[in-house]
Design an enzyme around this catalytic site. Structure first.
Site, PDB file in Angstrom:
ATOM      1  N   ASN A 131       0.849  -1.201   0.000  1.00 26.65           N
ATOM      2  CA  ASN A 131       0.000   0.000   0.000  1.00 26.65           C
ATOM      3  C   ASN A 131       0.878   1.242   0.000  1.00 26.65           C
ATOM      4  O   ASN A 131       2.102   1.144  -0.065  1.00 26.65           O
ATOM      5  CB  ASN A 131      -0.940  -0.025   1.212  1.00 26.65           C
ATOM      6  CG  ASN A 131      -0.161  -0.078   2.510  1.00 26.65           C
ATOM      7  OD1 ASN A 131       0.562   0.844   2.853  1.00 26.65           O
ATOM      8  ND2 ASN A 131      -0.277  -1.195   3.224  1.00 26.65           N
ATOM      9  N   ASP A 181      -4.172  -6.494   5.320  1.00 20.47           N
ATOM     10  CA  ASP A 181      -5.147  -7.368   5.984  1.00 20.47           C
ATOM     11  C   ASP A 181      -5.101  -8.779   5.419  1.00 20.47           C
ATOM     12  O   ASP A 181      -5.542  -9.723   6.060  1.00 20.47           O
ATOM     13  CB  ASP A 181      -6.562  -6.792   5.829  1.00 20.47           C
ATOM     14  CG  ASP A 181      -6.743  -5.567   6.706  1.00 20.47           C
ATOM     15  OD1 ASP A 181      -6.181  -5.553   7.820  1.00 20.47           O
ATOM     16  OD2 ASP A 181      -7.416  -4.608   6.269  1.00 20.47           O
ATOM     17  N   LYS A 186       8.646 -17.030 -11.004  1.00 21.96           N
ATOM     18  CA  LYS A 186       7.878 -15.896 -11.537  1.00 21.96           C
ATOM     19  C   LYS A 186       6.673 -16.412 -12.335  1.00 21.96           C
ATOM     20  O   LYS A 186       6.841 -17.282 -13.202  1.00 21.96           O
ATOM     21  CB  LYS A 186       8.788 -15.041 -12.427  1.00 21.96           C
ATOM     22  CG  LYS A 186       8.132 -13.785 -12.919  1.00 21.96           C
ATOM     23  CD  LYS A 186       9.059 -12.990 -13.814  1.00 21.96           C
ATOM     24  CE  LYS A 186       8.273 -11.925 -14.543  1.00 21.96           C
ATOM     25  NZ  LYS A 186       8.991 -11.390 -15.679  1.00 21.96           N
ATOM     26  N   ASP A 225      -4.183  -9.910  13.315  1.00 19.60           N
ATOM     27  CA  ASP A 225      -4.239  -8.486  13.666  1.00 19.60           C
ATOM     28  C   ASP A 225      -3.190  -8.219  14.759  1.00 19.60           C
ATOM     29  O   ASP A 225      -3.357  -8.625  15.908  1.00 19.60           O
ATOM     30  CB  ASP A 225      -5.654  -8.134  14.156  1.00 19.60           C
ATOM     31  CG  ASP A 225      -5.828  -6.632  14.279  1.00 19.60           C
ATOM     32  OD1 ASP A 225      -4.952  -5.965  14.864  1.00 19.60           O
ATOM     33  OD2 ASP A 225      -6.833  -6.122  13.763  1.00 19.60           O
ATOM     34  N   ILE A 226      -2.120  -7.553  14.371  1.00 24.36           N
ATOM     35  CA  ILE A 226      -0.989  -7.327  15.292  1.00 24.36           C
ATOM     36  C   ILE A 226      -1.434  -6.513  16.504  1.00 24.36           C
ATOM     37  O   ILE A 226      -1.166  -6.878  17.654  1.00 24.36           O
ATOM     38  CB  ILE A 226       0.159  -6.591  14.555  1.00 24.36           C
ATOM     39  CG1 ILE A 226       0.603  -7.393  13.320  1.00 24.36           C
ATOM     40  CG2 ILE A 226       1.332  -6.323  15.495  1.00 24.36           C
ATOM     41  CD1 ILE A 226       1.527  -6.639  12.377  1.00 24.36           C
ATOM     42  N   PHE A 265      -4.205   3.241  15.188  1.00 22.77           N
ATOM     43  CA  PHE A 265      -4.550   4.245  14.193  1.00 22.77           C
ATOM     44  C   PHE A 265      -5.741   3.697  13.407  1.00 22.77           C
ATOM     45  O   PHE A 265      -5.886   2.474  13.273  1.00 22.77           O
ATOM     46  CB  PHE A 265      -3.373   4.512  13.246  1.00 22.77           C
ATOM     47  CG  PHE A 265      -2.572   5.732  13.638  1.00 22.77           C
ATOM     48  CD1 PHE A 265      -1.776   5.710  14.770  1.00 22.77           C
ATOM     49  CD2 PHE A 265      -2.630   6.891  12.877  1.00 22.77           C
ATOM     50  CE1 PHE A 265      -1.057   6.833  15.150  1.00 22.77           C
ATOM     51  CE2 PHE A 265      -1.915   8.024  13.245  1.00 22.77           C
ATOM     52  CZ  PHE A 265      -1.121   7.994  14.383  1.00 22.77           C
ATOM     53  N   LYS A 282     -13.215   0.369  16.428  1.00 21.56           N
ATOM     54  CA  LYS A 282     -11.887  -0.281  16.526  1.00 21.56           C
ATOM     55  C   LYS A 282     -11.315  -0.129  17.941  1.00 21.56           C
ATOM     56  O   LYS A 282     -10.654  -1.018  18.459  1.00 21.56           O
ATOM     57  CB  LYS A 282     -10.912   0.331  15.502  1.00 21.56           C
ATOM     58  CG  LYS A 282     -11.144  -0.195  14.093  1.00 21.56           C
ATOM     59  CD  LYS A 282     -10.254   0.460  13.043  1.00 21.56           C
ATOM     60  CE  LYS A 282     -10.691   0.011  11.651  1.00 21.56           C
ATOM     61  NZ  LYS A 282     -10.123   0.750  10.548  1.00 21.56           N
ATOM     62  N   LYS A 293     -10.646  -3.752  19.485  1.00 19.58           N
ATOM     63  CA  LYS A 293      -9.239  -4.152  19.639  1.00 19.58           C
ATOM     64  C   LYS A 293      -8.741  -3.932  21.075  1.00 19.58           C
ATOM     65  O   LYS A 293      -7.555  -4.081  21.349  1.00 19.58           O
ATOM     66  CB  LYS A 293      -8.367  -3.397  18.629  1.00 19.58           C
ATOM     67  CG  LYS A 293      -8.772  -3.652  17.164  1.00 19.58           C
ATOM     68  CD  LYS A 293      -7.693  -3.293  16.168  1.00 19.58           C
ATOM     69  CE  LYS A 293      -8.224  -3.414  14.729  1.00 19.58           C
ATOM     70  NZ  LYS A 293      -7.181  -3.552  13.729  1.00 19.58           N
TER      71      LYS A 293
HETATM   72  O1  PMT Z   1       2.982   6.108   6.542  1.00 19.68           O
HETATM   73  P1  PMT Z   1       2.392   7.420   6.070  1.00 19.68           P
HETATM   74  O2  PMT Z   1       2.533   7.612   4.576  1.00 19.68           O
HETATM   75  O3  PMT Z   1       2.894   8.598   6.861  1.00 19.68           O
HETATM   76  O4  PMT Z   1       0.805   7.362   6.291  1.00 19.68           O
HETATM   77  C1  PMT Z   1       0.325   7.288   7.607  1.00 19.68           C
HETATM   78  C2  PMT Z   1      -0.908   6.355   7.727  1.00 19.68           C
HETATM   79  C3  PMT Z   1      -2.086   6.942   6.967  1.00 19.68           C
HETATM   80  C4  PMT Z   1      -0.547   4.963   7.173  1.00 19.68           C
HETATM   81  C5  PMT Z   1      -1.189   6.252   9.273  1.00 19.68           C
HETATM   82  O5  PMT Z   1      -1.491   7.515   9.774  1.00 19.68           O
HETATM   83  C6  PMT Z   1      -2.335   5.302   9.552  1.00 19.68           C
HETATM   84  O6  PMT Z   1      -3.504   5.618   9.490  1.00 19.68           O
HETATM   85  N1  PMT Z   1      -1.971   4.028   9.903  1.00 19.68           N
HETATM   86  C7  PMT Z   1      -2.916   2.917  10.090  1.00 19.68           C
HETATM   87  C8  PMT Z   1      -3.313   2.367   8.755  1.00 19.68           C
HETATM   88  C9  PMT Z   1      -4.257   1.189   8.868  1.00 19.68           C
HETATM   89  O7  PMT Z   1      -3.911   0.133   8.441  1.00 19.68           O
HETATM   90  O8  PMT Z   1      -5.379   1.431   9.458  1.00 19.68           O
HETATM   91  P2  PMT Z   1      -6.571   0.328   9.725  1.00 19.68           P
HETATM   92  O9  PMT Z   1      -7.741   1.174  10.075  1.00 19.68           O
HETATM   93  O10 PMT Z   1      -6.681  -0.594   8.546  1.00 19.68           O
HETATM   94  O11 PMT Z   1      -6.046  -0.514  10.955  1.00 19.68           O
HETATM   95  C10 PMT Z   1      -6.387  -0.203  12.299  1.00 19.68           C
HETATM   96  C11 PMT Z   1      -5.226  -0.417  13.227  1.00 19.68           C
HETATM   97  O12 PMT Z   1      -4.906  -1.811  13.297  1.00 19.68           O
HETATM   98  C12 PMT Z   1      -3.930   0.292  12.819  1.00 19.68           C
HETATM   99  O13 PMT Z   1      -3.322   0.765  13.987  1.00 19.68           O
HETATM  100  C13 PMT Z   1      -3.094  -0.827  12.196  1.00 19.68           C
HETATM  101  O14 PMT Z   1      -1.693  -0.598  12.379  1.00 19.68           O
HETATM  102  C14 PMT Z   1      -3.545  -2.046  12.988  1.00 19.68           C
HETATM  103  N2  PMT Z   1      -3.489  -3.317  12.253  1.00 19.68           N
HETATM  104  C15 PMT Z   1      -4.295  -3.536  11.177  1.00 19.68           C
HETATM  105  C16 PMT Z   1      -4.257  -4.774  10.552  1.00 19.68           C
HETATM  106  C17 PMT Z   1      -3.390  -5.774  11.041  1.00 19.68           C
HETATM  107  N3  PMT Z   1      -3.327  -6.948  10.448  1.00 19.68           N
HETATM  108  N4  PMT Z   1      -2.614  -5.524  12.079  1.00 19.68           N
HETATM  109  C18 PMT Z   1      -2.636  -4.318  12.713  1.00 19.68           C
HETATM  110  O15 PMT Z   1      -1.892  -4.092  13.678  1.00 19.68           O
END
Ligand code: PMT
Length: 404
Positions: free
Chosen positions: A214, A283, A293, A310-311, A327, A341, A345
Site C-alpha cells: 500500500n 489485511d 515468476k 491483527d498485530i 490508528f 476499533k 481491539k
Molecule cells: O505512513 P504514512 O505515509 O505517513 O501514512 C500514515 C498512515 C495513513 C498509514 C497512518 O497515519 C495510519 O492511518 N496508519 C494505520 C493504517 C491502517 O492500516 O489502518 P486500519 O484502520 O486498517 O487498521 C487499524 C489499526 O490496526 C492500525 O493501527 C493498524 O496498524 C492495525 N493493524 C491492522 C491490521 C493488522 N493486520 N494488524 C494491525 O496491527
C-alpha cells in the site's frame, strides 16, 4: 495552514549553486508558520539575488556588516538575539572553514559568533571538496561544538560528478528544522519508558518479483518515534519497507511481511510500556507464494488470499499493563469506525485520520482525531512532525492518568 510554530529562524545563505534551492526552503519554512529572516554572504549574492528572498520572507535581506542603514533597521546583535535557530543552507566548504575557526569577517559569520541560538548546517559542495581531509576536519570541530548538520545527500551534482555533497532537498530541510525547533526545551516525560511502534507498509509476496502493498511511506510513524525519543523514551520501530533514514537514537527493526511484523512486534511488546500501531498492515496475504515468476497464461489470474493476524489486537490482548494506541485510516464514517476499533481491539486510545483523495498516505501533512473512552480531541491539518509532538503530549497525559 495557519501559523503553527512561532519560532524565529535566520536562514544563512553562503556561496554555492545550491543557493537556488534556498528560495524553496524559505518558502517552506514560512508556510510552516516560522518567522524567517535571511542573511546572505557576498558569494551567495553572485548566485541568487536578495530580492528573491526579500519577497519570499517578507523582510529585508541582511548582507552587510558595515551598512549603517541596515544596522539601524535591525542591527546584527539584535538579529543574533532574535534567532531561535540559525540554519545555513547551503553551507559551503569556505563557510564551514571560517565557522570552525571563529572568523567574523562578514555578517553571517559574525551572527554565528554573536548568537546563542543553535546553529544548523546543510552542507553543499563538490564531492571531492566534501571528502577533503580539511573539510572533514572542520566538520569534526563543528560537530564537537554542538553544531548540527543535515546531509549532504549523495547523487548527481551540479558539476556533473556523482557522490556525497548535494544539499538536502528543501522539503527535507523544512521537516528537519521543524523537528529541531519543536523539541527545544522538551521536558523528558518518558525517561525510563520504552515506546514501541509499527510503521510503514507491509509487503505480501506473490512470487519472487511481485508483492501486494500500500501507499504508506512510514512518515507518520517515524515522526512519532522522533517525538517519543525527544520526550526521553527508549524507542523501537518495527518498520515495513520505507525509504526513510532511521531516526538518530531510535532502534529500527526491519521487516517485510505482516507475519514478520507480527512476530517481531509481539516479541518486542513484552518489554514495552507504550505501543503505537501506525503501520498500514496488509489485511490479507497470498495463500501460496509462487517459487517461480508467474508467467502470463490466459486473460485472468486468480490469487487466493488469506487473512493476516491483527498485530494490534494481539498485542493489546497479550498484556494488560501496556498502553496501546491504534490508528484508524478511514475514507468515510471516520469517528464511528474509529470508535468501534477502539472497543473491538481493546485499545486505550485511537487516532483516526482521513485517507484517500491525496490525504494521509505518503503526505507530509495529516489531520488527526484523537479518541479515548471518555474524551476526544481534534488536531487540524499540519506537518506530520508537528502533529507527532502534539499527539505524544496527549499520549503522555492519557498514559499518566491511566497508570499514574
Ligand atoms: O505512513 P504514512 O505515509 O505517513 O501514512 C500514515 C498512515 C495513513 C498509514 C497512518 O497515519 C495510519 O492511518 N496508519 C494505520 C493504517 C491502517 O492500516 O489502518 P486500519 O484502520 O486498517 O487498521 C487499524 C489499526 O490496526 C492500525 O493501527 C493498524 O496498524 C492495525 N493493524 C491492522 C491490521 C493488522 N493486520 N494488524 C494491525 O496491527
Amino acid at each position: 495552514m495557519t501559523n503553527q510554530i512561532n519560532k524565529n529562524i535566520v536562514v544563512g545563505i553562503s556561496g554555492g549553486i545550491a543557493a537556488y534551492k534556498s528560495a524553496e526552503l524559505v518558502r517552506g519554512l514560512i508556510k510552516a508558520g516560522t518567522n524567517v529572516r535571511v542573511c546572505m554572504t557576498a558569494a551567495a549574492m553572485q548566485f541568487i539575488t536578495p530580492l528573491t528572498f526579500q519577497a519570499l520572507s517578507g523582510n529585508p535581506v541582511h548582507s552587510d556588516l558595515l551598512d549603517t542603514d541596515a544596522e539601524a533597521g535591525m542591527g546584527h546583535i539584535e538579529l543574533a538575539r532574535w534567532a531561535d535557530m540559525i540554519l545555513i543552507a547551503p553551507a559551503s566548504a569556505d563557510f564551514m572553514a571560517r565557522l570552525s575557526i571563529g572568523m567574523a569577517n562578514d555578517l553571517l559569520s559574525t551572527l554565528c559568533l554573536a548568537s546563542t541560538a543553535p546553529i544548523h548546517l546543510a552542507p553543499a559542495m563538490n564531492r571531492v571538496m566534501w571528502d577533503n581531509p580539511a573539510t572533514q576536519h572542520n566538520l569534526h570541530i563543528l560537530l564537537q561544538r554542538g553544531i548540527k548538520t543535515h546531509g549532504p545527500a549523495s547523487g548527481e551534482q551540479a558539476c556533473g560528478e556523482i557522490g556525497a555533497g548535494r544539499m538536502l532537498e528543501p522539503s527535507e530541510l523544512v521537516h528537519q528544522s521543524l523537528t529541531a525547533l519543536a523539541c527545544m526545551d522538551k521536558p523528558q516525560f518518558l525517561q525510563g519508558k520504552h515506546v514501541l511502534l509499527t510503521a510503514g507498509p507491509t509487503r505480501e509476496a506473490i512470487d519472487p518479483v511481485r508483492y501486494i502493498t500500500n501507499r504508506s511511506s512510514g512518515k507518520m510513524g517515524y515522526s512519532i518515534a522522533i517525538a517519543a525519543r525527544d520526550l526521553g523514551a527508549t524507542v523501537t520501530i518495527i518498520s515495513g519497507p520505507v525509504s526513510l533514514a532511521p531516526p538518530q537514537g531510535v532502534e529500527v527493526i526491519k521487516v517485510e511481511s505482516a507475519e514478520e511484523m507480527h512476530t517481531a512486534t509481539l516479541r518486542a511488546a513484552k518489554n514495552a510500556d507504550i505501543f503505537i500501531a501506525t503501520a498500514a498492515v496488509s489485511d490479507f496475504a497470498t495463500k501460496e507464494i509462487f517459487t517461480k515468476k508467474i508467467k502470463k497464461s490466459g486473460e485472468h489470474l486468480h490469487l487466493q488470499l488469506k487473512q493476516n493476524a491483527d498485530i494490534l489486537a494481539d498485542v493489546s490482548h497479550q498484556s494488560d499493563d501496556l498502553f496501546t494506541v491504534g490508528f484508524a485510516a478511514e475514507t468515510h464514517n471516520l469517528m464511528e469506525y474509529a470508535r468501534s476499533k477502539l472497543d473491538r481491539k481493546k485499545l486505550d486510545l485511537i487516532v483516526a485520520n482521513p485517507v484517500g483523495e491525496g490525504k494521509g498516505f505518503d503526505q507530509d501533512t495529516n489531520q488527526l482525531e484523537i479518541i479515548w473512552h471518555d474524551g476526544h480531541l481534534s488536531l487540524p491539518e499540519k506537518d506530520k512532525q508537528l502533529l507527532a509532538y502534539e499527539l505524544m503530549d496527549i499520549i503522555v497525559e492519557r498514559y499518566n492518568s491511566h497508570f499514574g
